[in-house]
Design a protein around this motif. Structure first.
Motif, mmCIF file in Angstrom:
data_model
loop_
_atom_site.group_PDB
_atom_site.id
_atom_site.type_symbol
_atom_site.label_atom_id
_atom_site.label_comp_id
_atom_site.label_asym_id
_atom_site.label_seq_id
_atom_site.Cartn_x
_atom_site.Cartn_y
_atom_site.Cartn_z
ATOM 1 N N GLN A 338 0.838 -1.205 0.000
ATOM 2 C CA GLN A 338 0.000 0.000 0.000
ATOM 3 C C GLN A 338 0.871 1.253 0.000
ATOM 4 O O GLN A 338 0.608 2.201 -0.758
ATOM 5 C CB GLN A 338 -0.930 0.005 1.217
ATOM 6 N N ASN A 339 1.896 1.281 0.837
ATOM 7 C CA ASN A 339 2.768 2.465 0.920
ATOM 8 C C ASN A 339 3.515 2.697 -0.384
ATOM 9 O O ASN A 339 3.666 3.845 -0.840
ATOM 10 C CB ASN A 339 3.766 2.311 2.076
ATOM 11 N N ARG A 340 4.001 1.608 -0.985
ATOM 12 C CA ARG A 340 4.716 1.752 -2.265
ATOM 13 C C ARG A 340 3.785 2.271 -3.346
ATOM 14 O O ARG A 340 4.167 3.129 -4.157
ATOM 15 C CB ARG A 340 5.315 0.408 -2.675
ATOM 16 N N LEU A 341 2.558 1.761 -3.366
ATOM 17 C CA LEU A 341 1.587 2.233 -4.350
ATOM 18 C C LEU A 341 1.275 3.706 -4.134
ATOM 19 O O LEU A 341 1.211 4.488 -5.089
ATOM 20 C CB LEU A 341 0.304 1.397 -4.263
ATOM 21 N N ARG A 342 1.089 4.098 -2.893
ATOM 22 C CA ARG A 342 0.764 5.496 -2.590
ATOM 23 C C ARG A 342 1.900 6.424 -3.035
ATOM 24 O O ARG A 342 1.659 7.513 -3.577
ATOM 25 C CB ARG A 342 0.489 5.677 -1.102
ATOM 26 N N GLU A 343 3.122 5.993 -2.820
ATOM 27 C CA GLU A 343 4.269 6.806 -3.250
ATOM 28 C C GLU A 343 4.243 7.027 -4.757
ATOM 29 O O GLU A 343 4.503 8.137 -5.237
ATOM 30 C CB GLU A 343 5.576 6.115 -2.845
ATOM 31 N N GLU A 344 3.936 5.958 -5.512
ATOM 32 C CA GLU A 344 3.865 6.104 -6.969
ATOM 33 C C GLU A 344 2.732 7.040 -7.356
ATOM 34 O O GLU A 344 2.908 7.940 -8.201
ATOM 35 C CB GLU A 344 3.652 4.736 -7.626
ATOM 36 N N ILE A 345 1.560 6.854 -6.738
ATOM 37 C CA ILE A 345 0.407 7.690 -7.071
ATOM 38 C C ILE A 345 0.709 9.158 -6.797
ATOM 39 O O ILE A 345 0.440 10.029 -7.637
ATOM 40 C CB ILE A 345 -0.833 7.235 -6.259
ATOM 41 N N GLN A 346 1.276 9.456 -5.641
ATOM 42 C CA GLN A 346 1.566 10.847 -5.285
ATOM 43 C C GLN A 346 2.609 11.460 -6.212
ATOM 44 O O GLN A 346 2.493 12.627 -6.602
ATOM 45 C CB GLN A 346 2.029 10.919 -3.832
ATOM 46 N N LEU A 347 3.607 10.669 -6.578
ATOM 47 C CA LEU A 347 4.661 11.161 -7.462
ATOM 48 C C LEU A 347 4.101 11.509 -8.837
ATOM 49 O O LEU A 347 4.394 12.576 -9.403
ATOM 50 C CB LEU A 347 5.765 10.109 -7.588
ATOM 51 N N VAL A 348 3.278 10.611 -9.375
ATOM 52 C CA VAL A 348 2.706 10.842 -10.706
ATOM 53 C C VAL A 348 1.699 11.979 -10.672
ATOM 54 O O VAL A 348 1.687 12.839 -11.563
ATOM 55 C CB VAL A 348 2.063 9.554 -11.248
ATOM 56 N N MET A 349 0.853 12.009 -9.655
ATOM 57 C CA MET A 349 -0.146 13.085 -9.573
ATOM 58 C C MET A 349 0.507 14.459 -9.445
ATOM 59 O O MET A 349 -0.020 15.454 -9.954
ATOM 60 C CB MET A 349 -1.098 12.834 -8.395
ATOM 61 N N LYS A 351 3.072 15.417 -10.952
ATOM 62 C CA LYS A 351 3.435 15.823 -12.314
ATOM 63 C C LYS A 351 2.221 16.322 -13.091
ATOM 64 O O LYS A 351 2.364 16.991 -14.123
ATOM 65 C CB LYS A 351 4.058 14.635 -13.060
ATOM 66 N N HIS A 352 1.028 15.995 -12.593
ATOM 67 C CA HIS A 352 -0.212 16.356 -13.297
ATOM 68 C C HIS A 352 -1.075 17.287 -12.432
ATOM 69 O O HIS A 352 -2.302 17.131 -12.359
ATOM 70 C CB HIS A 352 -0.980 15.090 -13.676
ATOM 71 N N ASN A 353 -0.417 18.233 -11.786
ATOM 72 C CA ASN A 353 -1.114 19.255 -10.977
ATOM 73 C C ASN A 353 -2.001 18.648 -9.898
ATOM 74 O O ASN A 353 -3.074 19.177 -9.578
ATOM 75 C CB ASN A 353 -1.951 20.170 -11.878
ATOM 76 N N ASN A 354 -1.554 17.503 -9.340
ATOM 77 C CA ASN A 354 -2.292 16.800 -8.283
ATOM 78 C C ASN A 354 -3.717 16.429 -8.699
ATOM 79 O O ASN A 354 -4.610 16.333 -7.855
ATOM 80 C CB ASN A 354 -2.311 17.637 -6.990
ATOM 81 N N GLN A 355 -3.896 16.194 -9.988
ATOM 82 C CA GLN A 355 -5.187 15.783 -10.519
ATOM 83 C C GLN A 355 -5.110 14.323 -10.998
ATOM 84 O O GLN A 355 -4.048 13.842 -11.385
ATOM 85 C CB GLN A 355 -5.595 16.666 -11.705
ATOM 86 N N ILE A 356 -6.239 13.648 -10.954
ATOM 87 C CA ILE A 356 -6.320 12.302 -11.518
ATOM 88 C C ILE A 356 -6.591 12.453 -13.005
ATOM 89 O O ILE A 356 -7.660 12.921 -13.410
ATOM 90 C CB ILE A 356 -7.424 11.463 -10.844
ATOM 91 N N THR A 357 -5.601 12.094 -13.820
ATOM 92 C CA THR A 357 -5.725 12.241 -15.264
ATOM 93 C C THR A 357 -5.536 10.891 -15.948
ATOM 94 O O THR A 357 -4.934 9.971 -15.376
ATOM 95 C CB THR A 357 -4.668 13.218 -15.818
#
Length: 509
Positions: A338-349, A351-357
């Motif tokens: 879960q923590n590893r997934l969250r790190e990836e999600i936060q890192l990618v988001m 890059k996209h203005n904290n939006q789900i794209t």
């Protein structure tokens, strides 16, 4: 004297029925195929019929029974209808892909005149299926999914509001129940173009009518038995109905009203209904706002549109809700993942203005690994069913699969086979990293089916599920609440939901 005659007739009739069923349940013996001894009348699916076990577990047992004996296939009975269980990779490939022309259709009753909803893509046969499939396939291309993405993400706010309230009160949440409402809103928005806040108003008319379409009850079970075991020509002649007439009329009217309103007012909306209107009027979809055609020819009727939209809803909201529920269940048990997934999600988001794209989700490789492993370990597709439409000699054997015989590929059995997935009970997303997934045989992992009759909406289903996972994991730490009954046990729903629900505690990040 009359009474004696009636008793004689009754006993004779019972005798005929008894010997007929025994004869039907000797089919595999007569064919020289290894089989599991059936129960009289109920066959080998007694546990399913009496709702003691889920379909996925029953067919997994069949799979293990035949594979442990070195059999590439074996026979069972659904009541007194013979069913061939396939365990061999090469034969699975033949059925789904290589020799598809012998296994074009799924098993299912269809009567578009008397029961319009049965005329959906899942049930359609032969040329009618091919025609509708070719028209609907372009509606689920990457470009069309991107077009609908913003419409889908509009529903996130309602989900976040509900979950925030639970988190603030430290109340556990039945996550599947919550996701059913969330996905209901997504499908109603995307398929029908309707803004129905199911999270706020779960008892709205649309959800009630959808529940009536395929409501699981004693009556529906009896109807399903009749549709599976009586000749189709007889049922069509009798105008037999599987689905609820009131629900059918409701949805055909809804679709007709939406279409006529949009065409009259030239309203454009980025959703599935817009694409269906284009198909109705032109026979194809286009990446534009066009609704009308100069031609008076109609390529889809209102009832056909309603059937496809309803199937889109049924297939989309329940399977996606179950898939995400299982993914969150596993993430709650495995905090490191879960923590590893969250790190990836936060890192990618970030890059996209904290939006789900859409592009952002496509960049989340570990999310895809988690998603695929969740589908592997707790697949929502318990089995793939095909009906033989022309005689098929099984290569390397003397056995011929005859027209009308149902062939089943037990997905849950394949996905939990230690030959293909060592330690199958272990949740390990690394099975699907770039290196390891190359080692998985192509037909050992089939969560969306394979071949020409695979799930037409698989891209949509993946994105829909990933949106929910990202929306939740990016905002909350999830842990398992004590109300979740361990070890989990599947209910007898169409998809393998967890008995008692998956209850999660949420902590805002």
């Amino acid at each position: 004297m009359v009474f004696v005659a009636l008793v004689y007739i009754f006993l004779s009739l019972m005798g005929i029925i008894f010997f007929y069923i025994k004869w039907k349940q000797s089919y595999w013996s007569r064919k020289g195929v290894n089989y599991i001894e059936p129960d009289f009348f109920f066959g080998n699916t007694t546990a399913m019929t009496k709702r003691k076990d889920h379909r996925s577990k029953v067919f997994e047992r069949f799979y293990r029974h035949f594979k442990s004996r070195g059999e590439k296939f074996g026979g069972v009975y659904d009541f007194f209808s013979p069913v061939l269980i396939v365990t061999d990779q090469e034969l699975i490939r033949n059925v789904l892909q290589k020799d598809f022309s012998h296994f074009v259709n799924r098993v299912g009753y269809i009567n578009e005149d008397a029961d319009a909803i049965t005329g959906n893509l899942f049930n359609l046969k032969n040329e009618k299926w091919k025609n509708i499939r070719s028209k609907l396939t372009p509606t689920f291309t990457t470009g069309k999914i991107k077009m609908m993405f913003d419409t889908m993400t509009q529903c996130i706010k309602g989900l976040e509001k509900i979950l925030d309230e639970n988190a603030a009160l430290n109340d556990p949440v039945d996550i599947r129940k919550c996701l059913l409402l969330f996905n209901s809103d997504i499908i109603l928005t995307v398929a029908f173009g309707l803004d129905v806040d199911s999270l706020k108003n779960p008892e709205n008319d649309f959800r009630k009518q959808f529940a009536n379409v395929f409501k699981l009850s004693l009556k529906s079970i009896i109807k399903k038995f009749i549709s599976d075991n009586f000749p189709q020509w007889l049922l069509v002649a009798l105008q037999f109905r599987l689905t609820n007439k009131e629900a059918e009329d409701f949805f055909i009217k809804v679709v007709k009203d939406i279409v006529e309103y949009r065409e009259k007012n030239n309203i454009y909306r980025k959703d599935f209904m817009h694409l269906l209107i284009q198909i109705k009027n032109t026979g194809e979809t286009a990446d534009n706002e066009s609704l009308n055609s100069n031609s008076t020819m109609k390529h889809l009727s209102y009832s056909e549109m309603a059937a496809q939209a309803i199937t889109f809803y049924i297939a989309g909201f329940e399977t996606s809700s179950t898939t995400v529920s299982f993914a969150l269940f596993e993430l709650a048990l495995h905090t490191d993942i879960q923590n590893r997934l969250r790190e990836e999600i936060q890192l990618v988001m970030k890059k996209h203005n904290n939006q789900i794209t859409y592009d952002g989700i496509m960049e989340m490789d570990y999310l895809d690994m988690v998603f695929q492993e969740s589908l592997r370990k707790n697949s929502t597709a318990s089995a793939l069913s095909r009906k033989c439409n022309k005689a098929y000699p099984i290569p390397g054997t003397d056995v011929v699969i005859e027209p009308g015989i149902e062939v089943v590929i037990p997905v849950y059995g394949l996905h939990n086979d230690p030959e293909y997935f060592p330690e199958p009970d272990k949740f390990d997303p690394e099975r699907f990293n770039q290196e390891n997934k190359k080692k998985i045989p192509p037909y050992a992992y089939v969560p969306f089916g394979e071949g020409p009759r695979n799930c037409v909406g698989l891209r949509f289903g993946k994105i829909q599920s990933k949106i929910a996972i990202v929306a939740i994991i990016s905002r909350y730490k999830v842990t398992l609440n004590g109300k979740t009954q361990l070890p989990i046990k599947f209910t007898s729903n169409r998809t393998p939901a967890v008995e008692g629900g998956i209850w999660l505690d949420l902590e805002n990040i």
